[in-house]
Design a protein around this motif. Sequence first.
Motif, PDB file in Angstrom:
ATOM      1  N   THR A 339       0.801  -1.233   0.000  1.00  0.00           N
ATOM      2  CA  THR A 339       0.000   0.000   0.000  1.00  0.00           C
ATOM      3  C   THR A 339       0.828   1.275   0.000  1.00  0.00           C
ATOM      4  OG1 THR A 339      -0.118  -0.034   2.422  1.00  0.00           O
ATOM      5  CG2 THR A 339      -1.898  -1.140   1.200  1.00  0.00           C
ATOM      6  N   ASP A 376      -5.567  -0.606   5.590  1.00  0.00           N
ATOM      7  CA  ASP A 376      -4.827  -1.464   4.659  1.00  0.00           C
ATOM      8  C   ASP A 376      -5.523  -1.568   3.314  1.00  0.00           C
ATOM      9  OD1 ASP A 376      -2.964  -1.869   6.617  1.00  0.00           O
ATOM     10  OD2 ASP A 376      -3.846  -3.764   7.299  1.00  0.00           O
ATOM     11  N   GLY A 378      -6.969   0.970   1.900  1.00  0.00           N
ATOM     12  CA  GLY A 378      -6.966   2.275   1.261  1.00  0.00           C
ATOM     13  C   GLY A 378      -8.147   3.154   1.603  1.00  0.00           C
TER      14      GLY A 378
END
Length: 385
Positions: A339, A376, A378
């Motif tokens: 990410t 995680d 987004g």
Amino acid sequence: MRSWGRIAAGVAIICAFATAAGAQQRGPRGPQGPLSVGITTLERHQVPVTVPMTGQAAARSEAQIRPLVNGLVTEILYDSGSEVAAGDPLFRIDPRTYQADLDSAAAQLESARAALPAAEATSERYQRLAGTGVTQADLDQAQVTLLQARAAISQAEAAEETARINLDRTTITSPIDGVAGIPDVSIGDLVTSGQSDALTTVTTLDPIFVDLSESSARMLQFRARIASGDMEAGDQLQIALTLENGEVYDGTGTVRAISSTVSTTTGTVRIRVEFGNPQQLILPGMFVRAAVTLGTANAFLVPQLAADLQSDGSLRVWTVGEDGHAHQVTLSSIGNTPTAWIVPQGLEDGTKLIVDNLDNLTEGAEIKTQPVTISDRGVITAVDG
């Protein structure tokens, strides 16, 4: 002329009405105020540097089974796909001819050994009687006969050993531990010594090799980053595999070799990694993806959703300047996590990174900041207070 003047006057009146109506519809235009943006504060810390690679599995060892004698296949002594150990029988070739050859060689050896005592006795007697009726020529001939008898025994022993080896080869065994494949012959097929077609293949699947490929240019980049201090190399590479079905393989690999040459066609270097494969999930020829951790870096994690990746590989991000306005910064990454980008230089501890409303930003724009967190997956969530 007067008609054209009346037309022009009418057009002017219509345009005036249209302008007034548009102005009345839009209303007076006032200031928009600062742009609201979400921010997160960056801090430098030790980050694992992981790069993606692709690879293909290869058997640790593989043996193609071929006959070393001629004959008809009379038995197939294993089950296809079963595990075999070195020395386990796989095929049997009709042994009768080779048994007969061994019996004949054994008989010739017995005959040669039977002739030896007489030759030895004659040689000893002639030596005792030399000069008393036995000439030197007679003695020499007796000694030659003795040597010939001994040589005949050695020759017969070699012939017997050869016949025994050929007889043993009528039972074809596995030279390695592994999994035996589907036989490519049937009972009754004629096979010949040294034929090009294999009878079957035995493959060692546990452990198994995975050959990864990495571009030589990127390897040089990582070496330069380690030399400059941007990265710290680990004691050994940590490698995690993802199989063709997307499943993450439960096991870590050990690097066995790194090629000392670069492929002239792909420009890549081959890295051979060994994995335990007790359940035989990895098969030779299978393509896999690998996440290779090269070391660690004292760096920032810049969320990928907050960075614009450029064609030259650089990143463009928006930060909050000391004046409280938005400013664009260009960065370079040395890798990424699922990410975030790993950025060792170009930022300072406490930098406020803008993570949303990016399309509406301009250099020096006045902004109103709101601290946020990024999950995680987004998802951006405002932080109260």
